[in-house]
Write a protein that holds these residues in place. Structure first.
Motif, PDB file in Angstrom:
ATOM      1  N   UNK A 184       0.956  -1.192   0.115  1.00  0.00           N
ATOM      2  CA  UNK A 184       0.139  -0.078  -0.087  1.00  0.00           C
ATOM      3  C   UNK A 184       0.853   1.654  -0.144  1.00  0.00           C
ATOM      4  N   UNK A 185       0.914   2.081  -1.394  1.00  0.00           N
ATOM      5  CA  UNK A 185       2.234   3.158  -1.256  1.00  0.00           C
ATOM      6  C   UNK A 185       1.311   3.915  -0.618  1.00  0.00           C
ATOM      7  N   UNK A 186       1.687   5.159   0.584  1.00  0.00           N
ATOM      8  CA  UNK A 186       1.469   6.290   0.980  1.00  0.00           C
ATOM      9  C   UNK A 186       1.435   7.748  -0.656  1.00  0.00           C
ATOM     10  N   UNK A 187       0.810   8.410   0.126  1.00  0.00           N
ATOM     11  CA  UNK A 187       0.548   9.489  -0.556  1.00  0.00           C
ATOM     12  C   UNK A 187       1.971  10.053  -1.393  1.00  0.00           C
ATOM     13  N   UNK A 188       3.199  10.044   0.211  1.00  0.00           N
ATOM     14  CA  UNK A 188       4.330  10.845  -0.353  1.00  0.00           C
ATOM     15  C   UNK A 188       5.039   9.955  -1.249  1.00  0.00           C
ATOM     16  N   UNK A 189       5.105   8.307  -0.880  1.00  0.00           N
ATOM     17  CA  UNK A 189       5.669   7.841  -1.749  1.00  0.00           C
ATOM     18  C   UNK A 189       5.693   7.565  -3.119  1.00  0.00           C
ATOM     19  N   UNK A 190       3.795   7.919  -3.384  1.00  0.00           N
ATOM     20  CA  UNK A 190       3.485   7.795  -4.904  1.00  0.00           C
ATOM     21  C   UNK A 190       3.969   9.203  -5.339  1.00  0.00           C
ATOM     22  N   UNK A 191       3.780  10.351  -4.449  1.00  0.00           N
ATOM     23  CA  UNK A 191       4.356  11.719  -5.217  1.00  0.00           C
ATOM     24  C   UNK A 191       5.768  11.133  -5.122  1.00  0.00           C
ATOM     25  N   UNK A 192       6.832  11.005  -4.283  1.00  0.00           N
ATOM     26  CA  UNK A 192       8.101  10.307  -5.284  1.00  0.00           C
ATOM     27  C   UNK A 192       7.841   9.585  -6.923  1.00  0.00           C
ATOM     28  N   UNK A 193       7.647   8.785  -6.575  1.00  0.00           N
ATOM     29  CA  UNK A 193       7.320   8.201  -8.125  1.00  0.00           C
ATOM     30  C   UNK A 193       6.789   8.194  -8.816  1.00  0.00           C
TER      31      UNK A 193
END
Length: 97
Positions: free
Chosen positions: A33-42
């Protein structure tokens, strides 16, 4: 290459009225489950001119505004993603009053 993970299972829940008993079904699996922070980095790592913090800021503002519009009984259509709208579920059999 993208891959969607799934598993196959047999419905072993016995219910005299169920036609699903003993049948085989597929169930999707998630590995994270990706966090919003991790998705933003991606997103920022995919050729974006925006830094991770800017992308995350826009995503947070999107979430806030999306909820605001939904709570005003509006639908929000995001091209290529879908239409967001509220739903409700009523109790089976309805209410007496």
């Amino acid at each position: 290459m993208s891959k969607i993970l799934y598993e196959v299972y047999k419905n072993d829940i016995k219910d005299s009225e169920s036609v699903m008993y003993g049948k085989w079904y597929a169930r999707l699996k998630s590995i994270e489950t990706m966090s919003m922070t991790k998705l933003a980095k991606h997103i920022s790592e995919h050729g974006s001119v925006f830094t991770e913090d800017v992308v995350e800021g826009v995503m947070k503002k999107f979430k806030t505004c999306l909820l605001e519009m939904l709570l005003e009984s509006k639908k929000v259509k995001v091209a290529g993603l879908g239409t967001f709208y509220l739903t409700c579920e009523c109790q089976k059999g309805g209410a007496d009053t």
